[in-house]
Design an enzyme around this catalytic site. Sequence first.
Site, PDB file in Angstrom:
ATOM      1  N   THR A 169     -30.967  -8.527  28.587  1.00 36.28           N
ATOM      2  CA  THR A 169     -30.924  -9.388  27.413  1.00 36.28           C
ATOM      3  C   THR A 169     -29.489  -9.835  27.150  1.00 36.28           C
ATOM      4  O   THR A 169     -28.565  -9.454  27.863  1.00 36.28           O
ATOM      5  CB  THR A 169     -31.433  -8.641  26.160  1.00 36.28           C
ATOM      6  N   ALA A 217     -22.089 -13.213  38.025  1.00 39.10           N
ATOM      7  CA  ALA A 217     -23.489 -12.979  38.397  1.00 39.10           C
ATOM      8  C   ALA A 217     -23.573 -11.938  39.516  1.00 39.10           C
ATOM      9  O   ALA A 217     -23.251 -10.773  39.293  1.00 39.10           O
ATOM     10  CB  ALA A 217     -24.164 -14.284  38.797  1.00 39.10           C
ATOM     11  N   GLU A 276     -26.836 -22.123  28.533  1.00 40.68           N
ATOM     12  CA  GLU A 276     -27.621 -21.479  27.494  1.00 40.68           C
ATOM     13  C   GLU A 276     -28.491 -22.535  26.797  1.00 40.68           C
ATOM     14  O   GLU A 276     -28.202 -23.732  26.874  1.00 40.68           O
ATOM     15  CB  GLU A 276     -26.682 -20.829  26.466  1.00 40.68           C
ATOM     16  N   ASP A 326     -17.931 -17.572  26.484  1.00 37.81           N
ATOM     17  CA  ASP A 326     -18.514 -16.801  27.580  1.00 37.81           C
ATOM     18  C   ASP A 326     -17.435 -16.431  28.603  1.00 37.81           C
ATOM     19  O   ASP A 326     -17.379 -15.309  29.097  1.00 37.81           O
ATOM     20  CB  ASP A 326     -19.633 -17.607  28.239  1.00 37.81           C
ATOM     21  N   LYS A 367     -15.723 -12.739  29.755  1.00 37.02           N
ATOM     22  CA  LYS A 367     -15.576 -12.357  31.164  1.00 37.02           C
ATOM     23  C   LYS A 367     -14.125 -12.026  31.497  1.00 37.02           C
ATOM     24  O   LYS A 367     -13.849 -11.059  32.222  1.00 37.02           O
ATOM     25  CB  LYS A 367     -16.087 -13.480  32.062  1.00 37.02           C
ATOM     26  N   GLY A 427     -27.229 -18.441  37.571  1.00 38.25           N
ATOM     27  CA  GLY A 427     -28.616 -18.491  38.032  1.00 38.25           C
ATOM     28  C   GLY A 427     -29.298 -17.162  37.851  1.00 38.25           C
ATOM     29  O   GLY A 427     -28.717 -16.099  38.114  1.00 38.25           O
TER      30      GLY A 427
END
Length: 813
Positions: free
Chosen positions: A553, A609, A665, A676, A680, A794
């Site tokens: 989530t 990712a 998003e 975002d 990171k 992705g």
Amino acid sequence: MKVMKFGGSSIGSAQNILKVKDIIAAEKGALVIVISAFGGITDKLLTTSELAASGNINYAALFAEITETHTTIIEDLHLTKDKKAELSGKINVLIEELSNIFKGVFLINDLSLRTADKIASYGERMSTLIMSYVLDEFDTFDAIQLIKTDSAFGKHTPDIELSSSLIKNAYAASSGKVVVSGFISACKTHGEITNLGRGGSDYTAAIFASALDADVLEIWTDVDGFMSADPKVISGAYVIEHLTFTEATELCNFGAKVIYPPTIFPVYHKNIPIRIKNSFKPELPGTYISNDIVTSRRKALIKGISSIEDSCLLTIQGLGMVGIIGVNYRIFKALADNGISVFLVSQASSENSTSIGVRTADAQLAVDVIEHEFQNEIILGSINRVQLERDMATVAIVGENMKYTPGIAGKLFETLGKSGISVVACAQGASEVNISFVIRRKYLRKALNSIHDSFFLSEFKVLNLFIVGTGIIGKHLIQQIRMQQPKLQEQYALKLNVVGISNSRKALLTRDGIDLEKYEELLDKQGIASSPSILQDKILDMNIFNAVFVDCTASEPIASLYGQMLANNVSVVTANKIAASSAYDSYLKLKNTARERNIKFLFETNVGAGLPIINTMNSLINSGDKIVKIEAVLSGTLNFIFNTISPDIPFSKAIKMAKDAGFAEPDPRIDLSGMDVVRKLVILSREAGYKVEQKDVEVNLFIPQKYFDGTPDEFWNTIHEMDEQFEQRRKKLEAEGKHLRFVAKYEDGLCNVGLQEVDMRHPFYELEGSNNIIQITTERYNEYPMIIKGYGAGASVTAAGVFSDIISIANVR
């Protein structure tokens, strides 16, 4: 010759009796058949006795059930009418005797030990009588005439020498084929009926085997043999093909109820092997017990695990015990004088404390007799009051192969530690065949599964997964797990058991694992109402071993659960960036908790990712390198947008395409704000070893603040206003041979994110589509920095990254 004992479950019906008759008929040569009471009858006799003694008239109904069981079996047997009538007459005599005894107990409301023993004997007396008619070619022995006992503390101990002599003489005068009742015996001095204790039919068989120098003793029951652990707790438990007498004794003493523990002693001294067989599956080999040490085909360091669930631990402690001779003698003499059995002893080397394990039923009496024995020392304060700890369980790992093998105890305690299980007391004999320890009873299931898994007794190493989030990433992850499960089991002996799946509304949790092909339907129909607090309570209440909490989530309440999960030895794998980019102290606490608990907190997919960025940085640092500079394009969404802008595709349309492709998003302003990327960069900087907060990052917006202030609809209605500005900039950069990249950078304690123009000599220039790239400059990789590049956005690759973190917990190679 052979002695064969058949338990109550093996002869609990006429159909079962006929199966047993076939088993016996297949044997050649001399035989002694020992018979237990029919299944459940002894329990009913004891319960009926208690009801009658308490004046409860309901005893009569239970007695009627006992009568009906025997009459029904006789009726269903394949006997002639005359034989049935003859047998029924004899059974009715015993039933009438028993009825009169119960009436007497009911009338006087008293049940002496002598009467209780006599009542208990009727189960075997009736079952053996019935079996003698089924095995009509066999002689029938009366065990009351052959097994003689001494009595102490309400328990009856057989006189082996006298009993053996009586058995030999009786057998010498027989046909060589004999049926005899188990369990029953008689006092050698007064002649009243006694018994050998619950499970005593096994003991009867062993005494006969020893007296007659049998070739083998077979115990026929309703299980396939000794199991590596309790199959009710561990689904992967298997039958142990061979045990030594010592191993079997240790397993029996610690709760394995396959055979009655005293059974082993008489045959051990004669080196008569025991075989455990299942009367419902006679074709199976069962478990063979002998003096020989046989190497198992499984490469396991131990043979099996056994446990006593109803344990209590007593601790006698005080400085007055140090250096005083005879303290332990007084402790154990006081217990022995009161018939209390001790199954574990653990003493500190300083001699100031001794802990003993006893059954719960004996615990309070044990406390009372010890405190009485040391009452003077307790008054003086040299010895403390006895400390009694209830709700404990005692576990033993057993195996001859443990002898002289270093590291067994270390591996055991490491396994328990990883599962968050504290050992309260432990003991290991000098023989090194058994390591026993006491834990809280609530952790027993978890401990047994963890040990079974760790010591290679299980066919598979198991990871129990709780997956939270069934959105696009969660769906991809569940699909990937489902597809890989067979391969992981076949090639790596790894079983991924998904025991929980939850979304924002419902949660489905089951120890046995969820069918991933039907999880959506099961979640919808069988799921319970879910919330972060409910989810936390349910997961921790399951107390399951090798547990992994998988967060798919972007929820802050779900991220807030990590601390409790880690504190309870549940590893955490997450694609959710909130926890790792939150306040530095919170991030550090999670990392330290995982380290202290020897479990995992993994969040590789928080950045890039599925790219191996964080793992690579950790490897560099762990090898002694130092990261001095980080430059990265970390937003697959923004990189897609700036790569997509063209004369035909304006800025606003590129944003819409990113959203439709699943890169952005639902509210793309989250990506366009750069927050975002800020998260990171904070995570990367922290993993590089620097204390960085989100507020330390300088953010250079590339669209005005007004586009972030309104509603999403207002954003979509006005963002086209920026199209011309970005088109002009695109043309200028095209002419100069440059590209736009949204770059995150850490260097010399400074962090910033923003648009940067790069020319074709820059490593970020050729970055295509939604790819990410990171350039890491270290003390070793200084002149030529390390570059990691690939898909950075992705659901599929993110799910794959989460999957990779899960697999890394299992150390699969």
